[in-house]
Write an enzyme that holds these catalytic residues in place. Structure first.
Site, PDB file in Angstrom:
ATOM      1  N   ARG A 171      19.636 -16.470  48.704  1.00  0.00           N
ATOM      2  CA  ARG A 171      20.091 -16.992  47.348  1.00  0.00           C
ATOM      3  C   ARG A 171      19.723 -15.732  47.420  1.00  0.00           C
ATOM      4  O   ARG A 171      19.247 -14.381  47.121  1.00  0.00           O
ATOM      5  CB  ARG A 171      19.908 -17.380  46.493  1.00  0.00           C
ATOM      6  CG  ARG A 171      20.024 -17.220  44.744  1.00  0.00           C
ATOM      7  CD  ARG A 171      19.352 -17.995  43.769  1.00  0.00           C
ATOM      8  NE  ARG A 171      18.598 -19.609  44.339  1.00  0.00           N
ATOM      9  CZ  ARG A 171      17.435 -19.673  43.687  1.00  0.00           C
ATOM     10  NH1 ARG A 171      16.827 -19.280  42.806  1.00  0.00           N
ATOM     11  NH2 ARG A 171      17.508 -21.128  43.858  1.00  0.00           N
ATOM     12  N   ARG A 221      12.839 -14.838  27.447  1.00  0.00           N
ATOM     13  CA  ARG A 221      13.007 -14.305  28.237  1.00  0.00           C
ATOM     14  C   ARG A 221      14.823 -14.186  28.494  1.00  0.00           C
ATOM     15  O   ARG A 221      15.464 -12.932  28.529  1.00  0.00           O
ATOM     16  CB  ARG A 221      12.739 -14.631  29.952  1.00  0.00           C
ATOM     17  CG  ARG A 221      12.697 -13.962  31.311  1.00  0.00           C
ATOM     18  CD  ARG A 221      11.146 -13.914  31.857  1.00  0.00           C
ATOM     19  NE  ARG A 221      11.801 -14.920  32.570  1.00  0.00           N
ATOM     20  CZ  ARG A 221      11.870 -14.893  33.914  1.00  0.00           C
ATOM     21  NH1 ARG A 221      12.015 -14.258  34.582  1.00  0.00           N
ATOM     22  NH2 ARG A 221      11.082 -16.611  34.082  1.00  0.00           N
ATOM     23  N   ARG A 222      15.181 -15.661  28.802  1.00  0.00           N
ATOM     24  CA  ARG A 222      16.493 -15.825  28.472  1.00  0.00           C
ATOM     25  C   ARG A 222      17.335 -14.694  27.197  1.00  0.00           C
ATOM     26  O   ARG A 222      18.428 -14.693  27.615  1.00  0.00           O
ATOM     27  CB  ARG A 222      17.104 -17.397  28.722  1.00  0.00           C
ATOM     28  CG  ARG A 222      16.862 -18.344  30.025  1.00  0.00           C
ATOM     29  CD  ARG A 222      18.110 -18.075  30.606  1.00  0.00           C
ATOM     30  NE  ARG A 222      18.038 -16.470  32.155  1.00  0.00           N
ATOM     31  CZ  ARG A 222      16.877 -17.049  33.045  1.00  0.00           C
ATOM     32  NH1 ARG A 222      16.706 -18.276  33.476  1.00  0.00           N
ATOM     33  NH2 ARG A 222      17.252 -16.049  34.070  1.00  0.00           N
ATOM     34  N   THR A 274      26.017 -15.404  40.376  1.00  0.00           N
ATOM     35  CA  THR A 274      25.937 -15.048  39.461  1.00  0.00           C
ATOM     36  C   THR A 274      27.380 -15.490  39.048  1.00  0.00           C
ATOM     37  O   THR A 274      27.847 -16.381  39.108  1.00  0.00           O
ATOM     38  CB  THR A 274      27.009 -13.437  40.851  1.00  0.00           C
ATOM     39  OG1 THR A 274      27.178 -13.025  39.595  1.00  0.00           O
ATOM     40  CG2 THR A 274      28.663 -14.221  41.031  1.00  0.00           C
ATOM     41  N   HIS A 275      26.786 -14.945  36.995  1.00  0.00           N
ATOM     42  CA  HIS A 275      28.222 -14.929  36.556  1.00  0.00           C
ATOM     43  C   HIS A 275      29.029 -14.032  36.799  1.00  0.00           C
ATOM     44  O   HIS A 275      30.150 -14.312  35.312  1.00  0.00           O
ATOM     45  CB  HIS A 275      27.665 -15.648  35.020  1.00  0.00           C
ATOM     46  CG  HIS A 275      26.228 -16.618  35.319  1.00  0.00           C
ATOM     47  ND1 HIS A 275      25.153 -16.024  35.424  1.00  0.00           N
ATOM     48  CD2 HIS A 275      26.262 -17.583  35.080  1.00  0.00           C
ATOM     49  CE1 HIS A 275      23.567 -16.611  35.668  1.00  0.00           C
ATOM     50  NE2 HIS A 275      24.459 -17.785  35.770  1.00  0.00           N
ATOM     51  N   ASP A 301      11.637 -18.495  44.318  1.00  0.00           N
ATOM     52  CA  ASP A 301      12.487 -17.473  43.280  1.00  0.00           C
ATOM     53  C   ASP A 301      11.835 -16.274  44.049  1.00  0.00           C
ATOM     54  O   ASP A 301      10.613 -16.183  44.370  1.00  0.00           O
ATOM     55  CB  ASP A 301      12.199 -17.693  42.455  1.00  0.00           C
ATOM     56  CG  ASP A 301      13.050 -18.838  41.534  1.00  0.00           C
ATOM     57  OD1 ASP A 301      13.967 -19.471  42.191  1.00  0.00           O
ATOM     58  OD2 ASP A 301      12.766 -19.445  40.462  1.00  0.00           O
ATOM     59  N   GLN A 352      17.403  -9.413  45.724  1.00  0.00           N
ATOM     60  CA  GLN A 352      17.939  -8.918  44.725  1.00  0.00           C
ATOM     61  C   GLN A 352      18.525  -7.968  45.366  1.00  0.00           C
ATOM     62  O   GLN A 352      18.262  -6.575  45.487  1.00  0.00           O
ATOM     63  CB  GLN A 352      16.460  -8.837  43.123  1.00  0.00           C
ATOM     64  CG  GLN A 352      15.440  -9.624  42.887  1.00  0.00           C
ATOM     65  CD  GLN A 352      14.821  -9.718  42.691  1.00  0.00           C
ATOM     66  OE1 GLN A 352      14.031  -8.656  43.448  1.00  0.00           O
ATOM     67  NE2 GLN A 352      14.002 -10.330  41.433  1.00  0.00           N
TER      68      GLN A 352
HETATM   69  P1  FDA Z   1      26.136 -10.223  34.604  1.00  0.00           P
HETATM   70  O1  FDA Z   1      24.407  -9.893  34.052  1.00  0.00           O
HETATM   71  O2  FDA Z   1      26.332  -9.023  34.204  1.00  0.00           O
HETATM   72  O3  FDA Z   1      26.152 -11.446  33.368  1.00  0.00           O
HETATM   73  C1  FDA Z   1      27.863 -12.108  33.496  1.00  0.00           C
HETATM   74  C2  FDA Z   1      28.019 -12.709  31.962  1.00  0.00           C
HETATM   75  O4  FDA Z   1      27.531 -14.032  32.116  1.00  0.00           O
HETATM   76  C3  FDA Z   1      27.522 -12.408  31.393  1.00  0.00           C
HETATM   77  O5  FDA Z   1      28.507 -11.447  30.814  1.00  0.00           O
HETATM   78  C4  FDA Z   1      27.468 -13.413  30.478  1.00  0.00           C
HETATM   79  O6  FDA Z   1      28.314 -13.692  29.400  1.00  0.00           O
HETATM   80  C5  FDA Z   1      26.931 -14.270  31.106  1.00  0.00           C
HETATM   81  N1  FDA Z   1      25.412 -14.517  31.182  1.00  0.00           N
HETATM   82  C6  FDA Z   1      24.353 -13.640  32.571  1.00  0.00           C
HETATM   83  N2  FDA Z   1      23.146 -14.342  32.092  1.00  0.00           N
HETATM   84  C7  FDA Z   1      23.449 -14.856  30.489  1.00  0.00           C
HETATM   85  C8  FDA Z   1      22.190 -15.382  30.505  1.00  0.00           C
HETATM   86  N3  FDA Z   1      21.036 -15.793  30.297  1.00  0.00           N
HETATM   87  N4  FDA Z   1      22.504 -16.815  29.079  1.00  0.00           N
HETATM   88  C9  FDA Z   1      23.790 -16.279  28.721  1.00  0.00           C
HETATM   89  N5  FDA Z   1      25.123 -15.937  29.087  1.00  0.00           N
HETATM   90  C10 FDA Z   1      24.449 -14.545  30.729  1.00  0.00           C
HETATM   91  N6  FDA Z   1      16.630 -13.089  39.519  1.00  0.00           N
HETATM   92  C11 FDA Z   1      15.603 -12.693  39.800  1.00  0.00           C
HETATM   93  O7  FDA Z   1      15.029 -11.981  40.232  1.00  0.00           O
HETATM   94  N7  FDA Z   1      15.543 -13.340  40.328  1.00  0.00           N
HETATM   95  C12 FDA Z   1      15.229 -15.067  40.930  1.00  0.00           C
HETATM   96  O8  FDA Z   1      15.039 -15.759  41.626  1.00  0.00           O
HETATM   97  C13 FDA Z   1      16.013 -15.798  40.088  1.00  0.00           C
HETATM   98  N8  FDA Z   1      16.901 -17.095  40.520  1.00  0.00           N
HETATM   99  C14 FDA Z   1      18.600 -16.937  40.259  1.00  0.00           C
HETATM  100  C15 FDA Z   1      19.001 -18.374  40.414  1.00  0.00           C
HETATM  101  C16 FDA Z   1      20.070 -17.883  40.150  1.00  0.00           C
HETATM  102  C17 FDA Z   1      21.256 -19.930  40.041  1.00  0.00           C
HETATM  103  C18 FDA Z   1      21.218 -17.788  39.125  1.00  0.00           C
HETATM  104  C19 FDA Z   1      22.931 -17.634  38.743  1.00  0.00           C
HETATM  105  C20 FDA Z   1      20.762 -16.609  39.012  1.00  0.00           C
HETATM  106  C21 FDA Z   1      18.991 -15.907  39.117  1.00  0.00           C
HETATM  107  N9  FDA Z   1      18.334 -15.199  38.713  1.00  0.00           N
HETATM  108  C22 FDA Z   1      17.519 -14.541  39.425  1.00  0.00           C
HETATM  109  C23 FDA Z   1      19.133 -14.041  37.807  1.00  0.00           C
HETATM  110  C24 FDA Z   1      19.955 -13.154  38.373  1.00  0.00           C
HETATM  111  O9  FDA Z   1      19.403 -11.403  39.273  1.00  0.00           O
HETATM  112  C25 FDA Z   1      20.438 -12.522  36.942  1.00  0.00           C
HETATM  113  O10 FDA Z   1      19.369 -11.853  36.365  1.00  0.00           O
HETATM  114  C26 FDA Z   1      21.142 -13.056  36.129  1.00  0.00           C
HETATM  115  O11 FDA Z   1      22.256 -14.066  37.210  1.00  0.00           O
HETATM  116  C27 FDA Z   1      23.042 -12.208  35.181  1.00  0.00           C
HETATM  117  O12 FDA Z   1      23.201 -11.372  36.227  1.00  0.00           O
HETATM  118  P2  FDA Z   1      25.219 -11.700  36.448  1.00  0.00           P
HETATM  119  O13 FDA Z   1      25.027 -11.789  38.515  1.00  0.00           O
HETATM  120  O14 FDA Z   1      24.871 -13.327  36.600  1.00  0.00           O
HETATM  121  O15 FDA Z   1      25.426 -10.626  35.710  1.00  0.00           O
END
Ligand code: FDA
Length: 294
Positions: free
Chosen positions: A169, A273-274, A211-212, A119, A148
Site C-alpha cells: 500500500r 488523530r483523524r 489516497t483521497h 501498517d 509512506q
Molecule cells: P490529502 O491529505 O491531501 O487529502 C485529500 C482530501 O481528502 C482532503 O482535501 C480532504 O478533503 C480529504 N481527506 C483526507 N483525509 C481526511 C480525513 N482524515 N478526514 C476527512 N477528509 C479527509 N498513513 C500512514 O502513515 N501509515 C499507514 O499505514 C496508513 N494507512 C492508510 C491506509 C489507507 C487505506 C489510507 C487511505 C490512508 C492510510 N494512511 C496511512 C494515511 C495517509 O498516509 C494519509 O495521511 C491520508 O490518506 C491523507 O492523505 P491523502 O493522500 O488522502 O491526501
C-alpha cells in the site's frame, strides 16, 4: 485553535462526530459495516484500533484478538483483509516477541486464504517494520507492507523490497516528521508518491493506491492506462468516511477499491488523530459544543 481544544471536548461529542470514521466498538459491528461495503462493490481491510500496548501480555492479547477477527471474517465469507500495527504486537517492547506474534497472524491469514497488511507507523518504526516484513514475507505471501511517500528514504526502501514481488500500500504518511527525514512540501510528496507507483507498476507486484487526493488519483489513473495494468495488479484504497463521492466515482468507473475500516474499544485516540488532521471536521465538533444559532 479548534485542534488545541479537542482534548477538552466530551467523548460523547467526539463519538458522534467521528462515527463516520469508525465502524463501532466490536467485531460484530465492524463486520456489519464490511458487509454493507461489500454489497456496494467495495473490498475492505479491517483495523482493530489499539496501537498503545505497554506490556507483552497486552501484545499477546491483541494477537489473540486478531486471530479471532480473521476467523470471524472467514466464517462470514466477507471480502475483507486485516491491517495491523506492529507496535500493537509489541514492536517497542521486544522485537522477537513481536515477530512471533506477527508470524502467528500471517499463518492464520494463510489458513483462511487471506492477507494481513502491516501498517506503517512513525519513522522510528520504519527500519524494524521493514525488517520484520522481509522476514515474514520470505516465509509466506499472505502479508503486505505499507510505504509512506513523504519519507525521503522510501524510494530506496521500495527498491529493497521489490524483489519479493510484494503487496504494497502506498500512502502519503500520516505522521508529522522533521525535514531531515520527510518532504515538507505538498508537491514534493505528490511527486514522490507518483514515482513510487510508477516504479511498482513496472515490476510484478500488487499496489494499493491509498489516497483521497484528486491530483494523485488522476495521476495514478494515467499511469495505469499508460502501463496497461490489469485489475489483478492494483486497487484504490480509501479510509472509511472520507470522500465517499470519490469512492463511488472510482468504483463506478470499474476500478477495484478497498475501504480501510477501523473499529474497536480504542476509538477515542483514533478519532482525535483523524479530527486533528482535518480542521473542517474539527469545526463540526465545536459547533456541536457551542450552539451558534445557525
Ligand atoms: P490529502 O491529505 O491531501 O487529502 C485529500 C482530501 O481528502 C482532503 O482535501 C480532504 O478533503 C480529504 N481527506 C483526507 N483525509 C481526511 C480525513 N482524515 N478526514 C476527512 N477528509 C479527509 N498513513 C500512514 O502513515 N501509515 C499507514 O499505514 C496508513 N494507512 C492508510 C491506509 C489507507 C487505506 C489510507 C487511505 C490512508 C492510510 N494512511 C496511512 C494515511 C495517509 O498516509 C494519509 O495521511 C491520508 O490518506 C491523507 O492523505 P491523502 O493522500 O488522502 O491526501
Amino acid at each position: 485553535m479548534v485542534v488545541q481544544l479537542l482534548p477538552y471536548v466530551p467523548r460523547t461529542v467526539v463519538r458522534r462526530v467521528s462515527a463516520r470514521y469508525i465502524a463501532g466498538a466490536t467485531v460484530h459491528e465492524a463486520l456489519e459495516v464490511v458487509a454493507q461495503l461489500n454489497a456496494a462493490g467495495a473490498r475492505c481491510t479491517v483495523d482493530m484500533l489499539g496501537e498503545f500496548v505497554t506490556t507483552l501480555d497486552e501484545a499477546r492479547q491483541a494477537t489473540d484478538d486478531y486471530v479471532r477477527l480473521l476467523a470471524a471474517i472467514h466464517a462470514r465469507g466477507l471480502e475483507t483483509q486485516a491491517s495491523v500495527k506492529l507496535t500493537q504486537l509489541g514492536l517497542k517492547l521486544d522485537r522477537g516477541a513481536c515477530l512471533d506474534n506477527l508470524r502467528r497472524l500471517v499463518r492464520t491469514a494463510a489458513e483462511h486464504d487471506n492477507l494481513l497488511t502491516i501498517d506503517m507507523e512513525d519513522s522510528s518504526c520504519t527500519d524494524a517494520t521493514l525488517d520484520l516484513f522481509e522476514r515474514v514475507r520470505g516465509e509466506s505471501p499472505h502479508v503486505g507492507a505499507v510505504l509512506q511517500a513523504c519519507l525521503r528514504r522510501t524510494q530506496a526502501d521500495l527498491e529493497r523490497i521489490l524483489p519479493l514481488a510484494p503487496n504494497v500500500r502506498v500512502c502519503k504518511g500520516i505522521y508529522l516528521e522533521p525535514a531531515t527525514v520527510a518532504f515538507q512540501d505538498r508537491d514534493e510528496v505528490r511527486r514522490s508518491y507518483l514515482a513510487l507507483i510508477a516504479a511498482m507498476l513496472e515490476q510484478p507486484s500488487f499496489v494499493g493506491i491509498a489516497t483521497h487526493d484528486d491530483a494523485l488519483v488522476g495521476g495514478c489513473l494515467d499511469l495505469l492506462k499508460r502501463h496497461r495494468i490489469s485489475p489483478e495488479h492494483y486497487e484504490f484504497q480509501m479510509l472509511l468516511g472520507v470522500r465517499e463521492e470519490l469512492r463511488r466515482r472510482i468504483l463506478s468507473a470499474g476500478h477495484p477499491l478497498r475501504v480501510y475500516v477501523p473499529f474497536g474499544q480504542h476509538w477515542y485516540a483514533y478519532s482525535l488523530r483523524r479530527l486533528k488532521e482535518n480542521p473542517t471536521i474539527a469545526g463540526h465538533v465545536l459547533r456541536n459544543l457551542v450552539p451558534l444559532g445557525r
